[in-house]
Design an enzyme around this catalytic site. Structure first.
Site, PDB file in Angstrom:
ATOM      1  N   ASP A  76       2.962  -9.962  11.551  1.00 15.09           N
ATOM      2  CA  ASP A  76       1.693 -10.496  11.942  1.00 15.09           C
ATOM      3  C   ASP A  76       1.493 -10.977  13.118  1.00 15.09           C
ATOM      4  O   ASP A  76       0.374 -11.409  13.848  1.00 15.09           O
ATOM      5  CB  ASP A  76       1.527 -11.438  10.899  1.00 15.09           C
ATOM      6  CG  ASP A  76       1.468 -11.096   9.314  1.00 15.09           C
ATOM      7  OD1 ASP A  76       1.119  -9.857   9.061  1.00 15.09           O
ATOM      8  OD2 ASP A  76       2.050 -11.951   8.771  1.00 15.09           O
ATOM      9  N   ASP A  90       0.277  -3.124   4.528  1.00 13.43           N
ATOM     10  CA  ASP A  90       0.282  -4.569   4.199  1.00 13.43           C
ATOM     11  C   ASP A  90      -0.528  -4.991   2.843  1.00 13.43           C
ATOM     12  O   ASP A  90       0.032  -5.562   2.140  1.00 13.43           O
ATOM     13  CB  ASP A  90      -0.127  -5.460   5.364  1.00 13.43           C
ATOM     14  CG  ASP A  90       0.466  -6.783   5.539  1.00 13.43           C
ATOM     15  OD1 ASP A  90       1.503  -7.024   4.756  1.00 13.43           O
ATOM     16  OD2 ASP A  90      -0.201  -7.740   6.254  1.00 13.43           O
TER      17      ASP A  90
END
Length: 477
Positions: A392, A332
């Protein structure tokens, strides 16, 4: 330097119709009013048949005291502005068919240019004429960005609810497994129903590599692969919605009539449920670009997808959780913060793919979307929605699910599950705080992963169960 602003347009009808459009301007050249109270309206003169690179292109007197719109191309923005200003124009709009880009000419060579200059989409000029008519008055202003948007609260509630429910559902499935182990008669039946997939450290690493390869492929071949992702999402979300609703329907003791088909008996209500789930996915696919309501259907399908993923994918131990969350955290951060130093346009691969590279109108359906509730130029220009990626929710959700299953296996009164869920909520709040302070998109896993991993480790250490928590219970091994 590029700044976002708003063009406020009004028609001259009996009942004046107004509409706002996105503009890009350069605050180093000129400052715009922050509200309509101080803004001056000008009559719009549509000259999109010319690029205004030569003063002879426009009849004299046509631009005097007006806001002029011309096409982009052939010469610089400030060259067009100097010609427009010398012809008496009070504002210059430059219509662009490609996506809007920063206005970055050298102002020192054009110190005499004092009129506002802004870039606007050509499609917005066409829409302005269709909506407001040929006689339109316009003004420019740039309201300050809101410190916080209330849509974040809705995103927060959706994310925490999904993670908590997914973890709880995984614990319920684990309890049924333990009962099946204790009852030999149910063991074979339970094994046939079991649809879980267990991640080992090797499959975790393979999964992360596939994520990296897929993201890079999407960046280079977006306009083809986006339709593959949309098709996969429709199929997976329909199946996930079916699994979620079927689990609820199974608890209802009514309407259990069956029909025989191919030597099997199927509940009629499940057939209707399957048709409903397929129809929901098809309706979303057809109307996915309808911003007024399609986001609601996408969020429902997305929550079902995340719930089913969290329940189905099982982490065998805390070791696998640490490897998965750690690698995806690096993934990420790399694709958000590091790739801008590699790409030609200086944009991160993650942000480009999320927004649709090169102005592509199709967006990836891998996010929870909630319309922004605070009005600003950013709402018009590029981000009318607050977004949270499925990753997420799913990635920390797999750790929450493992904590819940560990609670069930060790009869620890949900202490791991509750503490990890609270840690996830704290991580989300921390993400929103940094988002508000930095005014730019954040890799949420940068805050969610440390919060959940550290909290789970502290609970296991405090209860003196770290070794068991790290390797998994005897049942899982």
């Amino acid at each position: 330097t590029a700044d976002e602003g708003i063009l406020h347009a009004s028609g001259n009808g009996v009942l004046p119709v107004t509409k706002d459009y996105c503009i890009i301007y350069n605050s180093n050249w000129i400052s715009l009013p922050t509200s309509l109270d101080n803004a001056t309206f000008r009559t719009l003169e549509n000259l999109t048949s010319t690029v205004l690179c030569n003063s002879s292109e426009v009849p004299s007197g046509l631009m005097k005291d007006k806001a002029v719109v011309v096409m982009r191309g052939n010469c610089t923005f400030l060259e067009k502005a100097r010609i427009a200003q010398s012809s008496g124009a009070k504002m210059l709009l430059i219509a662009s068919k490609p996506r809007l880009s920063p206005l970055a000419d050298n102002k020192t060579d054009f110190e005499d240019v004092t009129i506002p200059v802004a870039l606007i989409r050509y499609n917005d000029i066409v829409d302005m004429q269709l909506t407001l008519g040929n006689e339109v008055n316009v003004t420019l202003y740039s309201p300050p960005l809101p410190e916080f948007d209330c849509s974040m609260v809705v995103i927060f509630l959706i994310a925490v609810f999904t993670v908590a429910l997914g973890g709880y559902w995984s614990g319920v499935a684990e309890l049924e497994n333990l009962k099946a182990i204790a009852s030999p008669g149910e063991r074979e039946t339970r094994r046939k129903k079991e649809e879980n997939v267990t991640f080992t450290p090797v499959t975790v690493i393979l999964f992360v590599v596939i994520c990296c390869v897929m993201l890079v492929l999407l960046y280079f071949f977006y306009k083809w692969l986006v339709y593959v992702i949309i098709s996969v999402f429709c199929l997976a979300s329909a199946m996930s919605l079916y699994n979620c609703l079927a689990a609820l329907i199974a608890e209802i003791p009514f309407g259990q009539c069956r029909i025989a088909c191919c030597n099997k008996s199927i509940e009629v209500r499940l057939i209707f449920l399957a048709v409903f789930c397929i129809a929901a996915a098809v309706v979303w696919a057809v109307f996915r670009n309808e911003d007024r309501w399609a986001w609601i259907l996408q969020d429902i399908l997305g929550v079902a997808f995340c719930l089913n993923f969290i329940k189905t994918l099982k982490m065998p131990n805390f070791k696998s959780c640490v490897i998965l969350l750690g690698l995806l955290l690096l993934y990420d951060v790399f694709f958000v913060f590091i790739t801008p130093f590699i790409t030609k346009n200086g944009a991160s691969i993650m942000v480009e793919v999320a927004a649709g590279p090169f102005g592509n109108s199709e967006k990836l359906p891998v996010v929870i979307r909630v319309p922004r509730l605070e009005y600003s130029a950013s709402t018009l220009c590029d981000m009318p929605f607050s977004l949270l990626g499925f990753g997420d929710i799913i990635v920390p959700g797999l750790l929450v699910a493992y904590c819940r299953r560990f609670d069930v296996q060790t009869s620890s009164s949900s202490v791991y599950y509750i503490s990890c869920t609270i840690a996830y909520a704290i991580g989300m709040v921390l993400t929103f705080i940094v988002l508000a302070l930095m005014k730019m998109g954040q890799p949420a896993l940068l805050y969610l992963v440390p919060c959940t991993l550290i909290t789970s480790s502290l609970v296991a250490w405090r209860r003196k169960e770290m070794k068991k928590f790290w390797k998994g219970s005897n049942y899982q091994v």
